[in-house]
Scaffold this motif. Structure first.
Motif, PDB file in Angstrom:
ATOM      1  N   UNK A  43       0.826  -1.206   0.000  1.00 49.72           N
ATOM      2  CA  UNK A  43       0.000   0.000   0.000  1.00 49.72           C
ATOM      3  C   UNK A  43       0.863   1.260   0.000  1.00 49.72           C
ATOM      4  N   UNK A  44       1.974   1.214   0.740  1.00 52.35           N
ATOM      5  CA  UNK A  44       2.906   2.342   0.718  1.00 52.35           C
ATOM      6  C   UNK A  44       3.453   2.537  -0.697  1.00 52.35           C
ATOM      7  N   UNK A  45       3.844   1.422  -1.333  1.00 53.59           N
ATOM      8  CA  UNK A  45       4.370   1.503  -2.695  1.00 53.59           C
ATOM      9  C   UNK A  45       3.303   1.966  -3.673  1.00 53.59           C
ATOM     10  N   UNK A  46       2.060   1.537  -3.453  1.00 52.12           N
ATOM     11  CA  UNK A  46       0.962   1.951  -4.329  1.00 52.12           C
ATOM     12  C   UNK A  46       0.731   3.453  -4.251  1.00 52.12           C
ATOM     13  N   UNK A  47       0.767   4.011  -3.048  1.00 57.21           N
ATOM     14  CA  UNK A  47       0.557   5.449  -2.909  1.00 57.21           C
ATOM     15  C   UNK A  47       1.710   6.234  -3.525  1.00 57.21           C
ATOM     16  N   UNK A  48       2.929   5.683  -3.456  1.00 57.38           N
ATOM     17  CA  UNK A  48       4.045   6.327  -4.157  1.00 57.38           C
ATOM     18  C   UNK A  48       3.799   6.288  -5.660  1.00 57.38           C
ATOM     19  N   UNK A  49       3.330   5.144  -6.135  1.00 51.36           N
ATOM     20  CA  UNK A  49       3.006   5.010  -7.562  1.00 51.36           C
ATOM     21  C   UNK A  49       1.945   6.032  -7.954  1.00 51.36           C
ATOM     22  N   UNK A  50       0.905   6.165  -7.127  1.00 49.15           N
ATOM     23  CA  UNK A  50      -0.154   7.117  -7.440  1.00 49.15           C
ATOM     24  C   UNK A  50       0.370   8.547  -7.506  1.00 49.15           C
ATOM     25  N   UNK A  51       1.291   8.875  -6.589  1.00 55.15           N
ATOM     26  CA  UNK A  51       1.853  10.216  -6.598  1.00 55.15           C
ATOM     27  C   UNK A  51       2.662  10.483  -7.863  1.00 55.15           C
ATOM     28  N   UNK A  52       3.482   9.510  -8.253  1.00 57.58           N
ATOM     29  CA  UNK A  52       4.267   9.663  -9.475  1.00 57.58           C
ATOM     30  C   UNK A  52       3.348   9.732 -10.691  1.00 57.58           C
ATOM     31  N   UNK A 158       8.255   8.100 -16.195  1.00 58.23           N
ATOM     32  CA  UNK A 158       7.782   6.819 -16.713  1.00 58.23           C
ATOM     33  C   UNK A 158       8.660   5.685 -16.180  1.00 58.23           C
ATOM     34  N   UNK A 159       9.961   5.923 -16.098  1.00 61.62           N
ATOM     35  CA  UNK A 159      10.860   4.915 -15.536  1.00 61.62           C
ATOM     36  C   UNK A 159      10.545   4.672 -14.062  1.00 61.62           C
ATOM     37  N   UNK A 160      10.267   5.759 -13.330  1.00 66.21           N
ATOM     38  CA  UNK A 160       9.926   5.624 -11.911  1.00 66.21           C
ATOM     39  C   UNK A 160       8.629   4.842 -11.739  1.00 66.21           C
ATOM     40  N   UNK A 161       7.658   5.093 -12.603  1.00 65.82           N
ATOM     41  CA  UNK A 161       6.393   4.350 -12.548  1.00 65.82           C
ATOM     42  C   UNK A 161       6.634   2.864 -12.766  1.00 65.82           C
ATOM     43  N   UNK A 162       7.486   2.537 -13.712  1.00 67.14           N
ATOM     44  CA  UNK A 162       7.778   1.133 -13.991  1.00 67.14           C
ATOM     45  C   UNK A 162       8.393   0.457 -12.773  1.00 67.14           C
ATOM     46  N   UNK A 163       9.320   1.146 -12.097  1.00 64.70           N
ATOM     47  CA  UNK A 163       9.952   0.572 -10.897  1.00 64.70           C
ATOM     48  C   UNK A 163       8.935   0.379  -9.785  1.00 64.70           C
ATOM     49  N   UNK A 164       8.059   1.371  -9.575  1.00 63.28           N
ATOM     50  CA  UNK A 164       7.049   1.250  -8.531  1.00 63.28           C
ATOM     51  C   UNK A 164       6.078   0.114  -8.831  1.00 63.28           C
ATOM     52  N   UNK A 165       5.720  -0.025 -10.103  1.00 61.13           N
ATOM     53  CA  UNK A 165       4.802  -1.095 -10.496  1.00 61.13           C
ATOM     54  C   UNK A 165       5.403  -2.462 -10.176  1.00 61.13           C
ATOM     55  N   UNK A 166       6.675  -2.636 -10.478  1.00 63.35           N
ATOM     56  CA  UNK A 166       7.337  -3.908 -10.174  1.00 63.35           C
ATOM     57  C   UNK A 166       7.373  -4.161  -8.678  1.00 63.35           C
ATOM     58  N   UNK A 167       7.615  -3.102  -7.899  1.00 63.25           N
ATOM     59  CA  UNK A 167       7.671  -3.241  -6.446  1.00 63.25           C
ATOM     60  C   UNK A 167       6.326  -3.684  -5.880  1.00 63.25           C
ATOM     61  N   UNK A 168       5.249  -3.053  -6.349  1.00 65.21           N
ATOM     62  CA  UNK A 168       3.916  -3.418  -5.864  1.00 65.21           C
ATOM     63  C   UNK A 168       3.590  -4.858  -6.247  1.00 65.21           C
ATOM     64  N   UNK A 169       3.817  -5.211  -7.471  1.00 67.25           N
ATOM     65  CA  UNK A 169       3.474  -6.560  -7.938  1.00 67.25           C
ATOM     66  C   UNK A 169       4.254  -7.629  -7.186  1.00 67.25           C
ATOM     67  N   UNK A 170       5.516  -7.351  -6.892  1.00 72.60           N
ATOM     68  CA  UNK A 170       6.343  -8.306  -6.161  1.00 72.60           C
ATOM     69  C   UNK A 170       5.773  -8.566  -4.768  1.00 72.60           C
ATOM     70  N   UNK A 171       5.382  -7.498  -4.083  1.00 69.17           N
ATOM     71  CA  UNK A 171       4.848  -7.651  -2.729  1.00 69.17           C
ATOM     72  C   UNK A 171       3.484  -8.350  -2.739  1.00 69.17           C
ATOM     73  N   UNK A 172       2.646  -7.983  -3.698  1.00 69.38           N
ATOM     74  CA  UNK A 172       1.323  -8.604  -3.767  1.00 69.38           C
ATOM     75  C   UNK A 172       1.424 -10.078  -4.155  1.00 69.38           C
ATOM     76  N   UNK A 233     -11.192  -4.134  -5.640  1.00 70.78           N
ATOM     77  CA  UNK A 233      -9.966  -3.388  -5.388  1.00 70.78           C
ATOM     78  C   UNK A 233      -9.018  -3.629  -6.562  1.00 70.78           C
ATOM     79  N   UNK A 234      -8.357  -2.583  -7.004  1.00 68.90           N
ATOM     80  CA  UNK A 234      -7.286  -2.712  -7.989  1.00 68.90           C
ATOM     81  C   UNK A 234      -6.275  -1.613  -7.702  1.00 68.90           C
ATOM     82  N   UNK A 235      -5.026  -1.987  -7.457  1.00 65.36           N
ATOM     83  CA  UNK A 235      -4.050  -0.960  -7.086  1.00 65.36           C
ATOM     84  C   UNK A 235      -3.849  -0.005  -8.256  1.00 65.36           C
ATOM     85  N   UNK A 236      -3.744   1.282  -7.921  1.00 60.07           N
ATOM     86  CA  UNK A 236      -3.578   2.320  -8.931  1.00 60.07           C
ATOM     87  C   UNK A 236      -4.869   2.748  -9.594  1.00 60.07           C
TER      88      UNK A 236
END
Length: 329
Positions: A43-52, A158-172, A233-236
């Motif tokens: 959820x922390x990573x998702x909110x970072x993704x949303x901010x980016x 866009x690169x930052x979004x890609x990294x955040x997306x990978x982080x969220x998916x890994x944790x989920x 629920x769907x992240x992002x």
């Protein structure tokens, strides 16, 4: 690596060959704690993704505007060149092209204008068009530079979004694997426990400010949030078909004609802070010290929120987790 993440990794390590599968099996309590930790990290990573993503969306609009400005600038330069070409044609038909005008039509009119000794050979109309062309070319170059800079910034986001997306998916994915280790009964017990109100702030004093919303827009936002109950629920996601926690609250207020920020951290500051005991329907209940989760208060000690993957938008006790603040947009 955090303790929760380390625990999750340990839980996913296969047992040695020949070992008793049940000998070192972690308890349901420890697995649930690891799942909770992974959901919180996600959820922390998702909110970072949303901010980016929010910043990228705004920058994308700026890039589009900058590119439009470049196109308009180029059109203006072309029109001025055409006009000056017409002047040259008229001079030719009347007996020849003024050498000064010929020099002007080269790729360096600014250099020409610096040759002050030739200025007296240019008519007033030609001089005006020359200066307009000079200014238009200078502006066009500046617009191109600004547009290129914004495109570069957007590429970085866009690169930052890609990294955040990978982080969220890994944790989920890790949380999903851990859930698979629970029995059906243990999963049912986990679901009941998650809706039982474990926070210390969910007592009888919550929401004593009244069951009526503080304003018409708050009432409309609460009604919108209620209408979303049952959606996935769907992240992002920020609706209308699916939501994450801050996406739901932002969408609900948008239905009331009010714009609030995209992330739970920003939503904490999107209005007036009120005591928990004065919470009213439509108020935003922000959870955890890092403000990584947000819900909307509905009255009677209940909130509506988008909990986590696999759990649809639903009602839960306001004290389901530690409350950070209450915001009234």
């Amino acid at each position: 690596m955090s303790a929760a993440a380390a625990g999750a990794a340990a839980a996913l390590t296969p047992a040695p060959a020949g070992a008793d599968p049940g000998a070192d099996k972690p308890s349901a309590k420890s697995v649930n704690a690891r799942i909770d930790g992974l959901y919180e990290q996600a959820e922390v990573a998702t909110e970072k993704y949303n901010g980016v993503a929010e910043r990228a969306g705004k920058l994308r609009e700026q890039v589009s505007d900058a590119q439009d400005a470049v196109a308009r600038g180029q059109s203006k330069v072309n029109r001025l060149r055409d006009t000056l070409g017409g002047l040259a044609g008229a001079q030719y038909r009347s007996g020849g092209i003024d050498p000064a005008l010929t020099l002007m039509l080269t790729s360096d009119p600014e250099g020409y204008l610096d040759k002050a000794t030739t200025l007296d050979r240019i008519g007033s109309r030609q001089m005006l068009k020359l200066r307009q062309l000079q200014t238009a070319q200078r502006n066009l170059q500046q617009q191109r530079t600004e547009a290129a800079g914004k495109v570069e910034q957007l590429d970085g986001l866009q690169d930052a979004l890609s990294r955040q997306k990978k982080s969220v998916r890994k944790k989920l994915s890790a949380a999903k694997r851990l859930l698979g280790r629970l029995t059906a009964q243990e999963r049912a017990e986990r679901e009941r426990a998650s809706r039982g109100g474990r926070g210390a702030d969910g007592g009888s004093k919550v929401g004593s400010g009244g069951a009526k919303a503080s304003s018409g827009r708050a009432a409309a936002a609460a009604a919108a949030a209620r209408s979303a109950v049952g959606r996935p629920y769907a992240w992002g996601a920020a609706g209308p078909g699916a939501f994450d926690c801050s996406g739901l609250t932002q969408w609900a207020y948008a239905q009331a004609g009010t714009s609030i920020p995209r992330t739970s951290q920003a939503q904490r500051s999107a209005g007036r802070q009120v005591p928990l005991g004065e919470a009213r329907p439509g108020d935003l209940i922000v959870y955890r010290d890092d403000a990584s989760h947000v819900a909307m208060y509905m009255g009677n000690g209940q909130v509506v929120h988008a909990p986590h993957p696999g759990a649809p938008v639903r009602y839960d006790p306001v004290g389901m987790m530690p409350i950070s603040s209450v915001t009234r947009p």
